[in-house]
Design an enzyme around this catalytic site. Structure first.
Site, mmCIF file in Angstrom:
data_model
loop_
_atom_site.group_PDB
_atom_site.id
_atom_site.type_symbol
_atom_site.label_atom_id
_atom_site.label_comp_id
_atom_site.label_asym_id
_atom_site.label_seq_id
_atom_site.Cartn_x
_atom_site.Cartn_y
_atom_site.Cartn_z
ATOM 1 N N ASP A 16 19.095 35.210 -3.912
ATOM 2 C CA ASP A 16 18.263 36.006 -3.008
ATOM 3 C C ASP A 16 18.845 37.381 -2.682
ATOM 4 O OD1 ASP A 16 16.179 33.966 -2.507
ATOM 5 O OD2 ASP A 16 17.865 32.881 -1.608
ATOM 6 N N HIS A 46 12.353 35.398 -7.976
ATOM 7 C CA HIS A 46 12.742 36.802 -7.849
ATOM 8 C C HIS A 46 11.527 37.623 -7.433
ATOM 9 C CE1 HIS A 46 16.272 36.084 -10.870
ATOM 10 N NE2 HIS A 46 16.417 35.435 -9.738
#
Lengths: 468, 328
Positions: A16, A46
């Site tokens: 992340d 993503h």
């Protein structure tokens, strides 16, 4: 960043960090032949935002909205059903023929509904002791592939998991074009997992589905990365973060995947590439596991539009930037050539430069097997960090190549190499610095974190020898 | 594993991959269209001629099978509806499983045309409990003709289901199956012996009143007729009157043909007393679009309102035609 060079994008945290948007920014910035995935599988998430368009990339490369094709290397675990779903999502965003943008190495392992069900069954059985798995069968796919190599039989415990039945060879993407071989492998897979998950899934149905999959995507064998690299620039997109790496992460809160640039370097076969390490201005993680600088107040300050609690992953957590973990991650990568810093719009102002544990102050993680336990009980020492980019460049002696002050592509800026403050110091000025913090048997260099300004003049936080 | 959402995803994935490769969802129809009409014929798997019986059997995995047959009119008057049906019906199995409205649903699909004028007036597949039903749907030939007499050979389809389908649900448990006929016209005035002979291969000796066929059918099946919008006679009261005479309240008008799966699922849920109408609509709103849920609600208002009065073995009313089919 020089346009001709291949770039390997890795996350320096627990995932992340913003790798997807960095890959998108690089692809939008200059001609890129292909995005190459070199680890992980369908669990990747993503986020890329381009104006009104947002997509959470999972198996497609994050350069897709910039029109860049994806190559899924043999290190990727491929889940065709999820790939189809993602293809429809991308088509809905206006991407023409998304599956036509994908090429897959025939040796890539297949993640099947059997793996997914087994993953969930095991994670459910762990109850409170959950590992924070995404529940998408990734670990299970890697694990099943190990069984035959290890000669495992039913009842054996391999890597801490019991083998439910008699395993067989793991199905690959290449098998999908050969219904007979595929059926044999799927039958074995179904029989092996039967005791754990029952026999609700029809192998016939999967065989015909995977056949259609094989018809719809291009598969290749051999040195596809080499072929692609010869035609232009590649961007290697890492999944997850180095702190979750199967070898260098903190067990058991790790992924069954080599997250470090090792796979990408191997695929490149000696061709030059720069490693770009991505970090937020603060630390985050999903689910269980150590996060020494965790501060619940940060969660409230920086709510995440695209990150929430996952059913199998657990809660979304945040903490202050942790330079100790960051140094560890850079070392685990064997050094990086530059940083990408995201979330500059999130005004964090603290960084941890050292830990206190057992009345001892340490600036690097100790060399010991129980790092997970150590990280759980250590207390971070925080100092002020008014300007994260300047602080990171100083503390790590690395150029910050990409900055992001928001989720949109427009918030990303790819910076040209430029002389930095303190350029007169050894290694500070020219672009191709690589910091080697002494991994793998080399002496660990002392890294002295200073204050954000205070130690700046004193060879601050220079780590070890500079090499190219 | 074997759960509805997985089935739905796998179905959608197969469709995505086929589309990417340029194989369309109506592959058989495209192939037939490329040949002279004299050569048009049903796909072998869908041809009812000489079929002793389509079987819906229990298996170790599906021990309490529930037969569900969906036969839809593929003639020209249906307009775009058959394509919409074909595109959506593959989701039905997943929907039924996910909602838990019936145990072990097994689905059979088929196409209905006009025996007076069509090359392929009847197509009937097999009962399937997995995504092979997707292949079945792709193999249905959308002939698209029809006769223009405001009638189609629904009674021929009804005859096939009455005589040529055997189910464990009935034979072992005395439980009826579900038959949904989706169309927009009237039955033919007679089930003609020559058509039965040509299309199915049975020699029934003489023509038969369609009402007696439906009466026989109703012993073992819950029979519904669905009249979808975007067809030619959606607002023609003669169609509604005709089918209400045959099936009573089991005549359903559907505003949005895209909601056919949801309508079938909700109807079965109601018939099985698993849900009431309100709950069925809540369930549907979760899985489908609000518009689809509204269309289903509207179609089912009548059934739902009188659900308490439904009897499980109710014979459709007004079946007073001559009982001249030799019942087995």
């Amino acid at each position: 960043m020089a346009n001709a060079e291949h770039v390997i994008v890795v996350g320096l945290g627990f995932g992340d960090e913003g790798k997807g948007a960095v890959v998108d920014a690089l692809c939008a910035d200059g001609p890129v032949v292909s995005v190459v995935r070199f680890n992980g599988g369908a669990q990747a998430a993503h986020n890329v935002v381009v104006g009104e368009r947002h997509h959470t990339f999972s198996q497609f490369g994050s350069g897709t909205l910039a029109g860049v094709p994806t190559f899924l290397s043999r290190h990727v675990l491929v889940e065709p059903i999820a790939l189809a779903t993602e293809s429809r999502e991308l088509a809905a965003l206006g991407v023409e023929d998304p599956l036509g943008l994908v090429t897959i190495d025939a040796d890539a392992l297949l993640t099947t509904p059997f793996h997914v069900a087994a993953n969930r069954a095991r994670e459910d059985a762990r109850g409170e002791g959950r590992h924070g798995s995404c529940g998408k069968g990734i670990g299970e796919t890697a694990w099943y592939a190990l069984l035959e190599r290890r000669g495992a039989v039913a009842g054996d415990v391999v890597e801490g998991q019991e083998v439910p039945g008699t395993p067989g060879p793991a199905p690959t993407v290449g098998d999908c074009a050969d219904p007979k071989a595929l059926r044999r492998k799927l039958d074995a897979l179904a029989r092996c997992y039967g005791p754990l998950i029952g026999d609700g899934q029809s192998v016939d149905e999967l065989v015909s589905l995977y056949r259609a999959f094989a018809d719809a995507v291009r598969t290749t064998s051999g040195d596809e990365v080499g072929r692609l690299a010869d035609t232009g620039r590649l961007v290697f997109e890492g999944a997850q973060g180095v702190l979750l790496d199967e070898h260098r992460g903190f067990h058991p809160h790790t992924t069954w995947s080599t997250v470090t640039p090792d796979n990408a370097r191997a695929l490149l076969g000696g061709r030059a590439a720069r490693v770009l390490g991505v970090t937020r201005t603060y630390q985050t993680r999903h689910g269980a596991g150590p996060l020494p600088t965790e501060d619940h107040a940060l969660l409230a300050r920086f709510p995440e539009r695209h990150n929430g609690a996952g059913e199998y992953q657990g809660a979304w957590r945040a903490g202050h930037l942790d330079a100790v973990l960051l140094r560890y991650a850079v070392a685990a990568c064997g050094g990086v050539d530059g940083l990408a810093v995201t979330h500059l719009d999130a005004p964090t102002s603290w960084v941890s430069t050292a830990y206190w544990a057992d009345s001892t102050r340490c600036v690097d993680l100790p060399d010991r097997p129980d790092l997970t336990g150590f990280l759980t009980r250590c207390a971070p020492e925080l100092e002020a960090m008014p300007d994260p980019v300047a602080w990171l460049e100083e503390a790590f002696g690395l150029p910050v190549r990409v900055t992001a002050s928001g989720p949109d592509r427009a918030d990303y800026s790819v910076r040209s190499p430029r002389p930095r403050r303190g350029a007169g110091e050894s290694g500070h000025g020219s672009a191709p610095n690589r910091v080697d913090v002494g991994v793998g048997g080399r002496a660990r260099a002392a890294v002295r974190p200073g204050g954000p300004r205070g130690a700046a003049g004193g060879g601050t936080a220079r780590a070890g020898a500079v090499r190219r | 594993m074997g759960h509805g959402s997985w089935d739905d995803n796998a179905y959608a994935a197969a469709k995505t991959f086929r589309a990417a490769k340029g194989i369309d969802d109506f592959g058989y129809t495209s192939a037939m269209r490329g040949t002279p009409s004299a050569k048009w014929k049903a796909a072998p798997s869908m041809d009812p001629f000489g079929v002793t019986a389509r079987e819906c059997r229990d298996s170790p995995d599906h021990a309490d099978s529930t037969p569900i047959a969906v036969l839809f009119d593929v003639t020209g008057s249906m307009g775009s509806v058959p394509k919409i049906m074909q595109g959506k019906l593959g989701k039905l199995h997943g929907l039924l499983q996910r909602k838990g409205y019936v145990t072990d649903p097994q689905l059979m699909f088929g196409g209905i045309g006009d025996a007076d004028s069509d090359r392929v007036p009847l197509q009937v597949g097999q009962f399937e409990s997995d995504n092979r039903m997707d292949d079945q749907l792709r193999d249905i030939f959308l002939e698209g003709n029809g006769g223009g007499q405001k009638s189609e050979s629904y009674e021929l389809a009804a005859y096939f289901v009455a005589r040529h389908v055997v189910t464990d649900a009935w034979q072992k448990r005395g439980r009826k199956g579900y038959l949904f006929i989706i169309g927009d016209e009237l039955n033919k005035p007679r089930l003609e012996a020559r058509h039965v002979k040509r299309v199915i291969g049975d020699d029934i000796g003489q023509d038969v009143d369609p009402l007696s066929v439906y009466r026989e059918l109703a012993r073992k099946w819950h029979v519904y007729f669905v009249l979808p919008n975007k067809s030619s006679y959606f607002n023609d009261p003669a169609i509604a009157d005709h089918w209400r005479d045959v099936l009573g309240q089991n005549f359903l008008k559907l505003d949005d043909p895209g909601a056919v799966c949801e309508l079938i699922a909700a109807t079965i849920g109601l018939e099985e007393r698993v849900v009431d109408l309100d709950q069925a609509l809540v369930d549907l709103a979760e899985v489908g679009s609000a518009a689809e849920s509204r269309a289903v609600g509207k179609a089912l208002v009548q059934v739902g309102a009188s659900a308490g009065a439904l009897t499980r073995s109710g014979t459709p009313p007004m079946l007073d035609g001559p009982d001249d089919v030799a019942l087995n």
